[in-house]
Design a protein around this motif. Sequence first.
Motif, PDB file in Angstrom:
ATOM      1  N   ALA A  62       0.392  26.129  -7.711  1.00 50.70           N
ATOM      2  CA  ALA A  62       0.262  24.785  -7.150  1.00 50.70           C
ATOM      3  C   ALA A  62       0.439  24.817  -5.631  1.00 50.70           C
ATOM      4  N   GLN A  63      -0.122  23.821  -4.964  1.00 50.59           N
ATOM      5  CA  GLN A  63       0.013  23.720  -3.515  1.00 50.59           C
ATOM      6  C   GLN A  63       1.474  23.505  -3.152  1.00 50.59           C
ATOM      7  N   THR A  64       1.931  24.201  -2.122  1.00 52.13           N
ATOM      8  CA  THR A  64       3.307  24.062  -1.646  1.00 52.13           C
ATOM      9  C   THR A  64       3.417  22.791  -0.812  1.00 52.13           C
ATOM     10  N   ALA A  65       4.366  21.943  -1.170  1.00 55.51           N
ATOM     11  CA  ALA A  65       4.571  20.684  -0.449  1.00 55.51           C
ATOM     12  C   ALA A  65       5.127  20.951   0.943  1.00 55.51           C
ATOM     13  N   ASP A  66       4.773  20.094   1.870  1.00 54.67           N
ATOM     14  CA  ASP A  66       5.353  20.113   3.205  1.00 54.67           C
ATOM     15  C   ASP A  66       6.503  19.119   3.172  1.00 54.67           C
ATOM     16  N   ALA A  67       7.717  19.601   3.176  1.00 51.99           N
ATOM     17  CA  ALA A  67       8.893  18.739   3.030  1.00 51.99           C
ATOM     18  C   ALA A  67       9.050  17.744   4.170  1.00 51.99           C
ATOM     19  N   ALA A  68       8.385  17.975   5.293  1.00 53.60           N
ATOM     20  CA  ALA A  68       8.457  17.037   6.410  1.00 53.60           C
ATOM     21  C   ALA A  68       7.681  15.756   6.112  1.00 53.60           C
ATOM     22  N   SER A  69       6.708  15.839   5.188  1.00 55.65           N
ATOM     23  CA  SER A  69       5.900  14.659   4.880  1.00 55.65           C
ATOM     24  C   SER A  69       5.946  14.260   3.405  1.00 55.65           C
ATOM     25  N   THR A  70       6.405  15.158   2.530  1.00 53.96           N
ATOM     26  CA  THR A  70       6.475  14.896   1.095  1.00 53.96           C
ATOM     27  C   THR A  70       7.823  15.356   0.583  1.00 53.96           C
ATOM     28  N   LYS A  71       8.609  14.460   0.022  1.00 54.70           N
ATOM     29  CA  LYS A  71       9.921  14.849  -0.514  1.00 54.70           C
ATOM     30  C   LYS A  71       9.745  15.402  -1.924  1.00 54.70           C
ATOM     31  N   GLU A  72      10.027  16.683  -2.074  1.00 52.14           N
ATOM     32  CA  GLU A  72       9.941  17.317  -3.383  1.00 52.14           C
ATOM     33  C   GLU A  72      11.244  17.190  -4.148  1.00 52.14           C
ATOM     34  N   CYS A  73      12.343  17.033  -3.425  1.00 48.44           N
ATOM     35  CA  CYS A  73      13.657  16.857  -4.051  1.00 48.44           C
ATOM     36  C   CYS A  73      14.673  16.506  -2.969  1.00 48.44           C
ATOM     37  N   ILE A  74      15.830  16.065  -3.401  1.00 50.95           N
ATOM     38  CA  ILE A  74      16.973  15.872  -2.515  1.00 50.95           C
ATOM     39  C   ILE A  74      18.080  16.770  -3.060  1.00 50.95           C
ATOM     40  N   ILE A  75      18.568  17.652  -2.247  1.00 52.34           N
ATOM     41  CA  ILE A  75      19.630  18.561  -2.679  1.00 52.34           C
ATOM     42  C   ILE A  75      20.952  17.884  -2.355  1.00 52.34           C
ATOM     43  N   CYS A  76      21.724  17.596  -3.384  1.00 55.48           N
ATOM     44  CA  CYS A  76      22.991  16.883  -3.211  1.00 55.48           C
ATOM     45  C   CYS A  76      24.137  17.843  -3.507  1.00 55.48           C
ATOM     46  N   LEU A  77      25.027  17.989  -2.532  1.00 55.97           N
ATOM     47  CA  LEU A  77      26.170  18.887  -2.662  1.00 55.97           C
ATOM     48  C   LEU A  77      27.457  18.101  -2.455  1.00 55.97           C
ATOM     49  N   ASP A  78      28.491  18.450  -3.195  1.00 53.73           N
ATOM     50  CA  ASP A  78      29.761  17.750  -3.049  1.00 53.73           C
ATOM     51  C   ASP A  78      30.555  18.301  -1.874  1.00 53.73           C
ATOM     52  N   ALA A  79      31.514  17.505  -1.440  1.00 52.06           N
ATOM     53  CA  ALA A  79      32.441  17.908  -0.377  1.00 52.06           C
ATOM     54  C   ALA A  79      33.844  17.529  -0.819  1.00 52.06           C
ATOM     55  N   ASP A  80      34.848  18.162  -0.212  1.00 58.24           N
ATOM     56  CA  ASP A  80      36.241  17.939  -0.596  1.00 58.24           C
ATOM     57  C   ASP A  80      36.802  16.607  -0.127  1.00 58.24           C
ATOM     58  N   SER A  81      36.213  16.025   0.921  1.00 55.34           N
ATOM     59  CA  SER A  81      36.753  14.786   1.490  1.00 55.34           C
ATOM     60  C   SER A  81      35.680  14.081   2.309  1.00 55.34           C
ATOM     61  N   ARG A  82      35.966  12.836   2.673  1.00 53.28           N
ATOM     62  CA  ARG A  82      35.075  12.097   3.567  1.00 53.28           C
ATOM     63  C   ARG A  82      34.942  12.835   4.900  1.00 53.28           C
ATOM     64  N   ASP A  83      36.058  13.345   5.402  1.00 54.16           N
ATOM     65  CA  ASP A  83      36.026  14.081   6.667  1.00 54.16           C
ATOM     66  C   ASP A  83      35.144  15.321   6.568  1.00 54.16           C
ATOM     67  N   SER A  84      35.164  15.993   5.407  1.00 55.89           N
ATOM     68  CA  SER A  84      34.312  17.170   5.206  1.00 55.89           C
ATOM     69  C   SER A  84      32.842  16.788   5.227  1.00 55.89           C
ATOM     70  N   VAL A  85      32.520  15.628   4.658  1.00 58.07           N
ATOM     71  CA  VAL A  85      31.141  15.127   4.697  1.00 58.07           C
ATOM     72  C   VAL A  85      30.715  14.957   6.145  1.00 58.07           C
ATOM     73  N   ASP A  86      31.537  14.238   6.910  1.00 56.57           N
ATOM     74  CA  ASP A  86      31.217  13.978   8.314  1.00 56.57           C
ATOM     75  C   ASP A  86      31.114  15.267   9.123  1.00 56.57           C
ATOM     76  N   ASP A  87      32.023  16.210   8.875  1.00 54.92           N
ATOM     77  CA  ASP A  87      32.024  17.464   9.614  1.00 54.92           C
ATOM     78  C   ASP A  87      30.733  18.245   9.385  1.00 54.92           C
ATOM     79  N   LEU A  88      30.331  18.397   8.132  1.00 58.04           N
ATOM     80  CA  LEU A  88      29.110  19.152   7.835  1.00 58.04           C
ATOM     81  C   LEU A  88      27.888  18.425   8.376  1.00 58.04           C
ATOM     82  N   PHE A  89      27.851  17.117   8.209  1.00 58.10           N
ATOM     83  CA  PHE A  89      26.735  16.330   8.743  1.00 58.10           C
ATOM     84  C   PHE A  89      26.642  16.509  10.260  1.00 58.10           C
ATOM     85  N   ASP A  90      27.757  16.377  10.952  1.00 58.09           N
ATOM     86  CA  ASP A  90      27.761  16.513  12.412  1.00 58.09           C
ATOM     87  C   ASP A  90      27.300  17.902  12.857  1.00 58.09           C
ATOM     88  N   ARG A  91      27.725  18.943  12.131  1.00 62.37           N
ATOM     89  CA  ARG A  91      27.296  20.307  12.474  1.00 62.37           C
ATOM     90  C   ARG A  91      25.796  20.473  12.248  1.00 62.37           C
TER      91      ARG A  91
END
Length: 142
Positions: A62-91
Amino acid sequence: MHNMIFVNLPVADVARSRAFFTELGYSVNEQFSDERAVSLQLGDNIVAMLLERDYFGSFHPAQTADAASTKECIICLDADSRDSVDDLFDRAIAAGASAGDTEDHGFMYGRSYNDLDGHAWQIMWMDPATVAAGAEQTAAQA
């Protein structure tokens, strides 16, 4: 039923993707990495295989999707705390990612970003007490 997850994602530049994700603090399993692929260790049993686009395409007709224009999935990962979410996002943003949405439900908090190839990553935290209460409610209803 399953013990591990391997997510395979096409990327334009393996070296650039390697640098981006190691900047976020993830490690690379060199045993399964080369110039066409990088094996990114996201957790004890969670691996993202970042594969050069043509190499990725060789695994499926099958044709490989271009993730910049077509969302093939959303990868959701857990974090230990709200601060950890913000830290990884900021990085991620500092390393070149683009910001996605933020969700704050009090007991659940998440922020998302799009990596250098447009893949959507959501980092989320859930209050352990709420999770435990939900599990108890589910068991009581069974």
